[in-house]
Write an enzyme that holds these catalytic residues in place. Structure first.
Site, mmCIF file in Angstrom:
data_model
loop_
_atom_site.group_PDB
_atom_site.id
_atom_site.type_symbol
_atom_site.label_atom_id
_atom_site.label_comp_id
_atom_site.label_asym_id
_atom_site.label_seq_id
_atom_site.Cartn_x
_atom_site.Cartn_y
_atom_site.Cartn_z
ATOM 1 N N GLU A 105 -7.340 -17.741 19.504
ATOM 2 C CA GLU A 105 -5.886 -17.521 19.416
ATOM 3 C C GLU A 105 -5.544 -16.726 18.162
ATOM 4 O OE1 GLU A 105 -5.215 -21.784 20.055
ATOM 5 O OE2 GLU A 105 -3.811 -21.184 21.614
ATOM 6 N N GLU A 125 -9.943 -26.026 25.115
ATOM 7 C CA GLU A 125 -9.066 -27.159 24.824
ATOM 8 C C GLU A 125 -8.977 -28.152 25.979
ATOM 9 O OE1 GLU A 125 -8.567 -24.066 24.052
ATOM 10 O OE2 GLU A 125 -7.605 -23.853 22.110
HETATM 11 N N1 T1G Z 1 -13.236 -29.131 14.821
HETATM 12 C C1 T1G Z 1 -13.934 -29.950 13.991
HETATM 13 N N2 T1G Z 1 -15.275 -30.070 14.001
HETATM 14 C C2 T1G Z 1 -15.941 -29.348 14.912
HETATM 15 C C3 T1G Z 1 -15.291 -28.472 15.821
HETATM 16 C C4 T1G Z 1 -13.878 -28.384 15.742
HETATM 17 N N3 T1G Z 1 -13.181 -27.561 16.518
HETATM 18 N N4 T1G Z 1 -16.241 -27.906 16.602
HETATM 19 C C5 T1G Z 1 -17.416 -28.391 16.191
HETATM 20 N N5 T1G Z 1 -17.244 -29.249 15.179
HETATM 21 C C6 T1G Z 1 -18.282 -29.952 14.436
HETATM 22 C C7 T1G Z 1 -19.022 -30.957 15.273
HETATM 23 O O1 T1G Z 1 -18.320 -32.189 15.304
HETATM 24 C C8 T1G Z 1 -20.327 -31.045 14.525
HETATM 25 O O2 T1G Z 1 -20.029 -31.827 13.376
HETATM 26 C C9 T1G Z 1 -20.561 -29.629 14.037
HETATM 27 O O3 T1G Z 1 -19.267 -28.985 14.068
HETATM 28 C C10 T1G Z 1 -21.496 -28.837 14.881
HETATM 29 O O4 T1G Z 1 -21.000 -28.965 16.214
HETATM 30 C C11 T1G Z 1 -4.580 -24.937 18.602
HETATM 31 C C12 T1G Z 1 -5.749 -27.213 19.181
HETATM 32 C C13 T1G Z 1 -18.268 -24.724 18.356
HETATM 33 C C14 T1G Z 1 -19.685 -24.420 20.391
HETATM 34 O O5 T1G Z 1 -13.071 -27.397 21.476
HETATM 35 O O6 T1G Z 1 -17.713 -26.567 21.464
HETATM 36 O O7 T1G Z 1 -8.414 -25.096 18.789
HETATM 37 O O8 T1G Z 1 -21.614 -33.699 13.793
HETATM 38 O O9 T1G Z 1 -23.137 -29.873 17.166
HETATM 39 O O10 T1G Z 1 -23.904 -27.036 19.291
HETATM 40 O O11 T1G Z 1 -5.350 -24.252 20.662
HETATM 41 O O12 T1G Z 1 -19.111 -27.516 18.446
HETATM 42 O O13 T1G Z 1 -22.302 -31.768 12.351
HETATM 43 O O14 T1G Z 1 -20.536 -33.380 11.553
HETATM 44 O O15 T1G Z 1 -21.299 -28.942 18.670
HETATM 45 O O16 T1G Z 1 -23.575 -25.193 17.515
HETATM 46 C C15 T1G Z 1 -10.965 -26.110 20.329
HETATM 47 C C16 T1G Z 1 -15.484 -27.555 20.102
HETATM 48 C C17 T1G Z 1 -10.415 -27.059 19.318
HETATM 49 C C18 T1G Z 1 -14.710 -26.241 20.239
HETATM 50 C C19 T1G Z 1 -20.662 -25.274 18.268
HETATM 51 N N6 T1G Z 1 -12.338 -25.839 20.035
HETATM 52 N N7 T1G Z 1 -16.777 -27.307 19.519
HETATM 53 O O17 T1G Z 1 -21.689 -25.939 18.992
HETATM 54 O O18 T1G Z 1 -22.646 -27.404 17.163
HETATM 55 S S1 T1G Z 1 -8.764 -27.466 19.671
HETATM 56 C C20 T1G Z 1 -13.311 -26.564 20.640
HETATM 57 C C21 T1G Z 1 -17.808 -26.846 20.295
HETATM 58 C C22 T1G Z 1 -7.910 -26.048 19.333
HETATM 59 C C23 T1G Z 1 -5.811 -24.778 19.446
HETATM 60 C C24 T1G Z 1 -6.477 -26.064 19.763
HETATM 61 C C25 T1G Z 1 -19.113 -26.696 19.579
HETATM 62 C C26 T1G Z 1 -19.407 -25.252 19.155
HETATM 63 P P1 T1G Z 1 -21.196 -32.732 12.701
HETATM 64 P P2 T1G Z 1 -22.055 -28.870 17.395
HETATM 65 P P3 T1G Z 1 -23.054 -26.352 18.250
#
Ligand code: T1G
Length: 693
Positions: A105, A125
């Site tokens: 975004e 999301e």
């Molecule tokens: N926020 C906080 N922590 C996150 C995170 C996030 N968005 N994404 C990953 N982590 C942390 C995860 O908990 C782990 O932490 C570490 O990063 C590695 O993650 C306004 C409201 C990005 C593809 O849904 O799909 O944006 O355990 O093991 O396999 O519209 O993480 O090491 O402490 O999964 O390399 C939307 C979710 C948010 C993406 C990386 N975004 N993340 O995969 O590593 S809502 C998501 C993933 C949003 C807006 C809205 C995957 C990854 P720790 P990992 P990975």
């Protein structure tokens, strides 16, 4: 600071730097705004590049912040994007590796976007039970078109950047060094005016009403108990039916509504729960792991074959050891058939088929597996048999090999004592079908070495399992809790329920399958064998005899063509059995129990609270490290409904004081001893707290 600012020639570069994935938490958002201010105030700066350090452009909003005031504190992501989009100097997003959620975004608010190939582009999301809340539902359709944008937003599935290279999402694909390419691109467009803004693009889709109605119907049919997918459709619809600013407002309203739903909280709980499970407090994350370049499995039966497939699917050569050629041939043929069926469904290419089948070989001698880096035994669930196997493994396996048992309930410490290397012994409890079920219970023996644990956890990720560490007790986490669940299911039959009534009630609650259909599928004789052992080991615990009476009738389930239900040949559909229902009614009479009408609520409470209470005992005994681990066990191994978040999370949503109140009520009924609240549960309830904090 979680974003760095530097000027390169006459281009300012703002680099997000908030490991691990440049989550757009409050401090990162503030740093971007600060960087933008500096660039706009600096007359020498002609253009601005925003990029991400480390392994992501940005993984989106910082989900960890959601339940805190920081999430809505200025500058919100909306504000950041408005500052970028409102800049009178061109802003270029330089995208690599991961550009998701709020990260995408933010990029859509930039005037230009360049990317390297292989970056995962997504608005995921919906997988968290929400929807893009910072303009994604309004801007993505403007660059990708209504249909492609809707598909990406409703599915949340990442698309590789190169697949989007020819769309208006990207102005250029960069070969080689991304920053250098982005700076060169910025130099090219520094003076170009007017600045292109995604919001100014109009979405065109002839006869969009029909498309949107079709989408609503399709999404409604597949979204089950989750409200988010349908709201995604409505938000995307606004990109074509409303003015931009009205669409943004509408999207915001839907986002605020969804983020507060239990379903979204459950999905976020599971997201973090899966990641937390791989953390063992006394085993540092950088603990060196043992190389696993080859594996062996003992037993070519259903479990052994499924376990072997996990290794082959991950590209690890695996040998299956059987004692008889016929059993080995049968097992290998079953595996081959399984892959053939997957290929027939178009889910496996011929190349992958050949690779995987080629990685699975068989042997009839223990000596044949001696060089494997890990061996998993999947032999009969009997300690005597395990003893023979592990004594032999201790003789033949090379030093440093991991000796794993697929036992589902037996004492891993006792198994380890059959060897001279208990530190190399670990439990790896797979769930049938082992090549399908995500859960892997990793049972830590008292002497299991830390690097063996770290290696097994890393291996669980490699074979795409959710590894959850359990201590040693009868049944570990899952099966110990299912015992209490099954006890209540049996008592409910004695008190007035039929198998189908219990199954229907829990399936309505959201379980994939009720306890009796599950028994017929897995085989009622498995539970019978375990109960016989427990009658001897724990005579003080009462059980319903209905399941034993059923097994004495030879009704083991689908494998015998009859179980709690009747089955027609070749048909797995369960039909209520008059014979079984009569047996149950007679058994109630023999017990002198007056049968009564029992509500679905009582059925669900007695089964689910029994799980949560046993989970509390497991937590306080340190068998499970955290409540979310227990939830992950039930979500990934026992068909617990995802939108309920797991037994511990569900108990939290009900409120532990209410759980204890219900238990007190059931304690006044039959077998009231089963309803003694675990001390931890009573304590948390008294303090008004939850299992998950
Ligand atoms: N926020 C906080 N922590 C996150 C995170 C996030 N968005 N994404 C990953 N982590 C942390 C995860 O908990 C782990 O932490 C570490 O990063 C590695 O993650 C306004 C409201 C990005 C593809 O849904 O799909 O944006 O355990 O093991 O396999 O519209 O993480 O090491 O402490 O999964 O390399 C939307 C979710 C948010 C993406 C990386 N975004 N993340 O995969 O590593 S809502 C998501 C993933 C949003 C807006 C809205 C995957 C990854 P720790 P990992 P990975």
């Amino acid at each position: 600071m979680t974003a760095e600012y530097q000027v390169n020639g006459n281009v300012a570069v703002i680099t997000l730097n908030n490991p691990p994935v440049n989550g757009l938490g409050h401090s990162t958002r503030s740093a971007i705004v600060e960087g933008m201010k500096k660039a706009l105030d600096d007359a020498a700066v002609k253009a601005i590049v925003i990029t991400g350090a480390g392994k992501a452009f940005s993984g989106g909003a910082d989900i960890k912040e959601f339940n805190s005031p920081k999430a809505m504190a200025e500058p919100t992501l909306h504000t950041v994007i408005n500052v970028v989009e409102g800049s009178d100097k061109p802003v270029v997003a330089a995208i690599h590796t991961v550009c998701m959620g709020g990260g995408l975004e933010l990029a859509l608010g930039c005037h230009y976007r360049v990317a390297t190939a292989g970056a995962q582009i997504a608005l995921p999301e919906v997988k968290l039970g929400i929807l893009p809340g910072a303009g994604g539902t309004q801007r993505l359709p403007r660059v990708l078109g209504l249909e492609m944008a809707l598909n990406m937003i409703v599915s949340g599935t990442p698309v590789p950047s190169e697949k989007l290279a020819k769309t208006a999402l990207f102005n250029e694909m960069i070969e080689g060094d991304l920053l250098a390419g982005a700076l060169a691109f910025a130099g090219k467009i520094a003076d170009a005016r007017p600045l292109p803004r995604v919001r100014d693009i109009k979405v065109n889709y002839p006869n969009y009403e029909a498309f949107l109605q079709f989408s609503r119907n399709t999404v409604k049919a597949m979204s089950g108990p989750f409200p988010a997918p349908l709201k995604c459709v409505e938000a995307v619809a606004a990109s074509i039916t409303k003015k931009f600013d009205d669409g943004i407002k509408f999207e915001r309203e839907l986002f605020v509504e969804l983020v507060q739903t239990t379903e979204s909280k459950a999905l976020r709980h599971a997201f973090f729960g899966e990641r937390a499970a791989s953390k063992i407090p006394d085993v540092p994350e950088d603990t060196p792991t043992r190389a696993i370049k080859s594996a062996a499995v003992i037993g070519a039966g259903t479990m052994g074959g499924g376990i072997a497939m996990n290794f082959a699917n991950a590209g690890i050569p695996v040998q299956i050891l059987e004692m008889k050629q016929e059993a080995l041939d049968k097992g290998l043929a079953t595996i081959r058939k399984n892959y053939e069926n997957t290929m027939k469904k178009g889910k496996l290419t011929q190349e992958k088929f050949d690779q995987r089948v080629g990685l699975i070989t068989g042997t009839l001698s223990y000596e044949g597996i001696g060089q494997a880096d890990i061996v998993v035994e999947a032999v009969f669930e009997d300690m005597g048999v395990k003893e023979q196997v592990f004594k032999k493994l201790d003789e033949v396996m090379k030093p440093g090999a991991i000796l794993a048992s697929n036992t589902s309930t037996l004492d891993v410490d006792q198994i380890a004592s059959f060897t001279k290397r208990p530190e190399d012994v670990v439990g790896t409890h797979f769930f049938s079908p082992a090549n399908v079920m995500k859960l892997l219970e990793i049972v830590r023996g008292k002497k299991t070495a830390k690097d063996v644990l770290a290696t097994t956890l890393a291996l669980s990720k490699k074979i795409k399992k959710t590894g959850v560490v359990s201590g040693v007790c009868d049944g570990f986490i899952g099966n110990r809790m299912i015992e209490q669940y099954s006890r209540q299911a049996g008592f409910l039959l004695e008190e007035g329920c039929t198998p189908e009534q219990v199954d229907k009630a829990v399936e309505k609650f959201g379980f994939a399958m009720g306890p009796f259909r599950m028994g017929d599928l897995a085989g009622n004789d498995i539970g019978w064998y375990i109960r016989k052992r427990r009658y001897v080991e724990k005579p003080q615990i009462s059980y319903s005899k209905t399941a034993d009476l059923l097994c004495e009738m030879g009704r083991f389930g689908q494998k015998t063509g009859a179980g709690w239900y009747d089955y027609k040949p070749g048909d797995r559909k369960p039909y209520p059995s008059q014979l079984v229902n009569d047996m149950i009614i007679k058994h109630s009479a023999d017990l002198g129990v007056e049968r009564r009408k029992i509500s679905d609520q009582e059925i669900v409470e007695r089964l689910v609270f029994a799980l949560a209470n046993e989970g509390a005992y497991i937590l306080e005994e340190g068998i499970a490290m955290r409540a979310s681990d227990i939830d992950m066990v039930y979500l990934t191994g026992y068909g617990f409904p995802l939108h309920r978040g797991g037994p511990m999370f569900y108990a939290d949503t009900v409120g532990l004081p209410n759980v204890v109140m219900a238990m007190d009520k059931y304690a006044k009924g039959r077998h009231g001893d089963a309803w003694k609240p675990a001390p931890l549960l009573a304590k948390l309830a008294a303090e008004g707290k939850g299992f998950n904090g």
